[in-house]
Design a protein around this motif. Sequence first.
Motif, PDB file in Angstrom:
ATOM      1  N   ASN A 100      -7.149  -7.901  41.443  1.00  0.00           N
ATOM      2  CA  ASN A 100      -7.256  -8.438  42.805  1.00  0.00           C
ATOM      3  C   ASN A 100      -8.552  -7.987  43.457  1.00  0.00           C
ATOM      4  N   TYR A 101      -8.919  -6.738  43.247  1.00  0.00           N
ATOM      5  CA  TYR A 101     -10.159  -6.216  43.810  1.00  0.00           C
ATOM      6  C   TYR A 101     -11.362  -6.949  43.230  1.00  0.00           C
ATOM      7  N   VAL A 102     -11.369  -7.110  41.914  1.00  0.00           N
ATOM      8  CA  VAL A 102     -12.504  -7.749  41.246  1.00  0.00           C
ATOM      9  C   VAL A 102     -12.665  -9.195  41.703  1.00  0.00           C
ATOM     10  N   VAL A 103     -11.553  -9.925  41.821  1.00  0.00           N
ATOM     11  CA  VAL A 103     -11.620 -11.321  42.264  1.00  0.00           C
ATOM     12  C   VAL A 103     -12.167 -11.406  43.682  1.00  0.00           C
ATOM     13  N   ASN A 104     -11.716 -10.517  44.559  1.00  0.00           N
ATOM     14  CA  ASN A 104     -12.198 -10.541  45.953  1.00  0.00           C
ATOM     15  C   ASN A 104     -13.673 -10.206  46.042  1.00  0.00           C
ATOM     16  N   ILE A 105     -14.128  -9.251  45.242  1.00  0.00           N
ATOM     17  CA  ILE A 105     -15.548  -8.901  45.217  1.00  0.00           C
ATOM     18  C   ILE A 105     -16.378 -10.094  44.757  1.00  0.00           C
ATOM     19  N   GLN A 106     -15.948 -10.708  43.681  1.00  0.00           N
ATOM     20  CA  GLN A 106     -16.675 -11.852  43.125  1.00  0.00           C
ATOM     21  C   GLN A 106     -16.693 -13.017  44.113  1.00  0.00           C
ATOM     22  N   THR A 107     -15.561 -13.273  44.753  1.00  0.00           N
ATOM     23  CA  THR A 107     -15.475 -14.381  45.704  1.00  0.00           C
ATOM     24  C   THR A 107     -16.443 -14.187  46.867  1.00  0.00           C
ATOM     25  N   LEU A 121     -24.195 -12.574  37.909  1.00  0.00           N
ATOM     26  CA  LEU A 121     -23.743 -12.121  36.594  1.00  0.00           C
ATOM     27  C   LEU A 121     -22.811 -10.929  36.797  1.00  0.00           C
ATOM     28  N   MET A 122     -21.626 -10.978  36.178  1.00  0.00           N
ATOM     29  CA  MET A 122     -20.643  -9.906  36.308  1.00  0.00           C
ATOM     30  C   MET A 122     -20.764  -8.952  35.127  1.00  0.00           C
ATOM     31  N   PHE A 123     -20.785  -7.651  35.415  1.00  0.00           N
ATOM     32  CA  PHE A 123     -20.914  -6.634  34.372  1.00  0.00           C
ATOM     33  C   PHE A 123     -19.761  -5.631  34.491  1.00  0.00           C
ATOM     34  N   PRO A 124     -18.685  -5.806  33.717  1.00  0.00           N
ATOM     35  CA  PRO A 124     -17.612  -4.805  33.723  1.00  0.00           C
ATOM     36  C   PRO A 124     -18.051  -3.541  33.010  1.00  0.00           C
ATOM     37  N   VAL A 125     -17.727  -2.397  33.578  1.00  0.00           N
ATOM     38  CA  VAL A 125     -18.078  -1.100  32.994  1.00  0.00           C
ATOM     39  C   VAL A 125     -16.781  -0.355  32.714  1.00  0.00           C
ATOM     40  N   ASP A 303      -4.956  -4.932  51.411  1.00  0.00           N
ATOM     41  CA  ASP A 303      -4.520  -6.270  51.833  1.00  0.00           C
ATOM     42  C   ASP A 303      -4.986  -7.313  50.829  1.00  0.00           C
ATOM     43  N   SER A 304      -4.706  -7.064  49.570  1.00  0.00           N
ATOM     44  CA  SER A 304      -4.986  -8.048  48.524  1.00  0.00           C
ATOM     45  C   SER A 304      -3.944  -9.155  48.589  1.00  0.00           C
ATOM     46  N   GLN A 305      -4.183 -10.231  47.866  1.00  0.00           N
ATOM     47  CA  GLN A 305      -3.237 -11.340  47.840  1.00  0.00           C
ATOM     48  C   GLN A 305      -1.876 -10.895  47.341  1.00  0.00           C
ATOM     49  N   LEU A 306      -1.875  -9.932  46.437  1.00  0.00           N
ATOM     50  CA  LEU A 306      -0.629  -9.428  45.876  1.00  0.00           C
ATOM     51  C   LEU A 306       0.307  -8.901  46.958  1.00  0.00           C
ATOM     52  N   SER A 322     -13.821  -8.982  50.309  1.00  0.00           N
ATOM     53  CA  SER A 322     -14.696 -10.152  50.170  1.00  0.00           C
ATOM     54  C   SER A 322     -15.851 -10.089  51.165  1.00  0.00           C
ATOM     55  N   ALA A 323     -15.549  -9.686  52.392  1.00  0.00           N
ATOM     56  CA  ALA A 323     -16.605  -9.588  53.415  1.00  0.00           C
ATOM     57  C   ALA A 323     -17.617  -8.509  53.055  1.00  0.00           C
ATOM     58  N   MET A 324     -17.159  -7.428  52.433  1.00  0.00           N
ATOM     59  CA  MET A 324     -18.074  -6.370  52.007  1.00  0.00           C
ATOM     60  C   MET A 324     -19.029  -6.888  50.935  1.00  0.00           C
ATOM     61  N   ALA A 325     -18.482  -7.645  49.966  1.00  0.00           N
ATOM     62  CA  ALA A 325     -19.330  -8.213  48.909  1.00  0.00           C
ATOM     63  C   ALA A 325     -20.278  -9.266  49.475  1.00  0.00           C
ATOM     64  N   TYR A 326     -19.784 -10.055  50.416  1.00  0.00           N
ATOM     65  CA  TYR A 326     -20.622 -11.069  51.072  1.00  0.00           C
ATOM     66  C   TYR A 326     -21.805 -10.407  51.775  1.00  0.00           C
ATOM     67  N   THR A 327     -21.515  -9.351  52.520  1.00  0.00           N
ATOM     68  CA  THR A 327     -22.562  -8.650  53.264  1.00  0.00           C
ATOM     69  C   THR A 327     -23.547  -7.971  52.323  1.00  0.00           C
ATOM     70  N   ALA A 328     -23.037  -7.356  51.250  1.00  0.00           N
ATOM     71  CA  ALA A 328     -23.916  -6.707  50.275  1.00  0.00           C
ATOM     72  C   ALA A 328     -24.846  -7.728  49.637  1.00  0.00           C
ATOM     73  N   THR A 329     -24.332  -8.905  49.331  1.00  0.00           N
ATOM     74  CA  THR A 329     -25.152  -9.961  48.734  1.00  0.00           C
ATOM     75  C   THR A 329     -26.188 -10.465  49.727  1.00  0.00           C
ATOM     76  N   ASP A 330     -25.809 -10.548  50.985  1.00  0.00           N
ATOM     77  CA  ASP A 330     -26.756 -10.960  52.019  1.00  0.00           C
ATOM     78  C   ASP A 330     -27.912  -9.972  52.125  1.00  0.00           C
ATOM     79  N   ILE A 331     -27.604  -8.689  52.024  1.00  0.00           N
ATOM     80  CA  ILE A 331     -28.658  -7.668  52.084  1.00  0.00           C
ATOM     81  C   ILE A 331     -29.592  -7.795  50.884  1.00  0.00           C
TER      82      ILE A 331
END
Length: 374
Positions: A100-107, A121-125, A303-306, A322-331
């Motif tokens: 759920n976390y990974v999907v929200n980050i990607q979205t 590009l997604m890189f799982p570690v 507050d994931s979809q689950l 999702s908003a955190m990933a959106y903002t990070a991408t904007d930066i």
Amino acid sequence: MTSRSKNDSVYQAAKTTDSASGTCKRMPMVTIRDVAAMSGASIKTVSRVLNNEPNVRPEMRERVLQAAHKLNYHPNMAARSLAGRQSYMIGLFYENPSPNYVVNIQTGALDRLRGEPYRLLMFPVENFKEFHGKMIAIIRSSGLAGVILTPPLSNDPEIMDELDQSGVPYVRVAGTEPRPGSPCVAIKDMIAAREMTRYLLGLGHRRIAFLRGNPVHPASNARFEGYCYALKSAGIPIDPDLVIAGDFRFASGLEAARKIFALNPRPTAVFSSNDDMAAGIVQAAHEHGIAVPRQLSVVGFDDSQLASIVWPRITTMRQPISAMAYTATDIILNLLENGWNTEEIRNVELDHALIIRDSAGPPFLANMAEKEDA
């Protein structure tokens, strides 16, 4: 053949079908030359239009854009990189077992990149400690223009040292350790966990178990600190028997629940460090015939979809992933556009929110249920 008919033939070539079989033949790849032929512009002019460069007549720009749209032409970003131009790849690195976390980050990242020339590009570690020394090689082989780090990578000094040496812009999501010249997007995990614990205290709970996340994630430790702070402020000592180890996975919630249920007396509430583990506790409660929240209150974090699809729906602390990933991408996009200027590096703190649903209630319900069962 007239210029018009020649241009039409370019378009038709991309739509050829096999009339005998009725099946579509493989369409030839549309190139910038096709766009130039259809629009009547030079390849150089088409390139300038597609790169949104100045010094192109408005009517010519419109013709090129219409031709590109009609041909469904999309620039090849990888080819641009090979040609020595700017890279259009952004790497998102993560080590989090919660899908759920990974999907929200990607979205969130993809939402910000919509309409931009960049690709994600997604890189799982699997193990970030074993990842040390590999970051620069991955950046070079993948041709990344920028990097987004999620926890625990976003707090690892060795990985950030590698990025600093590479000169590639990067942004951290949920970084808890300050880093000069390193932009970060986060929430106040400790304060959020303190508020959740106070919510349970406000319902009347005094025996509250806490399910920790993976200790290598600093956010997990911050949430535990918030839990401890709230209990101490209420004059309630920390009972080590009520602090259970977890790793953010649903399965660890199932395992932890069995330990919690074996306690005597059993806690009246459980605060889980994320929703996946909280859902595991709820399922285990169903399996053991323990009613939630009638006999046990369960709350989560993220507050994931689950949290909204299990039953009962889980009361949780919203982390706007999702908003955190959106903002990070904007930066990252701003850094790529304006350059890596440490004077403009900024940290962004987003708001969290308590989401009250159905999985928590007053402890007297649990006490009444135990008397009825007796």
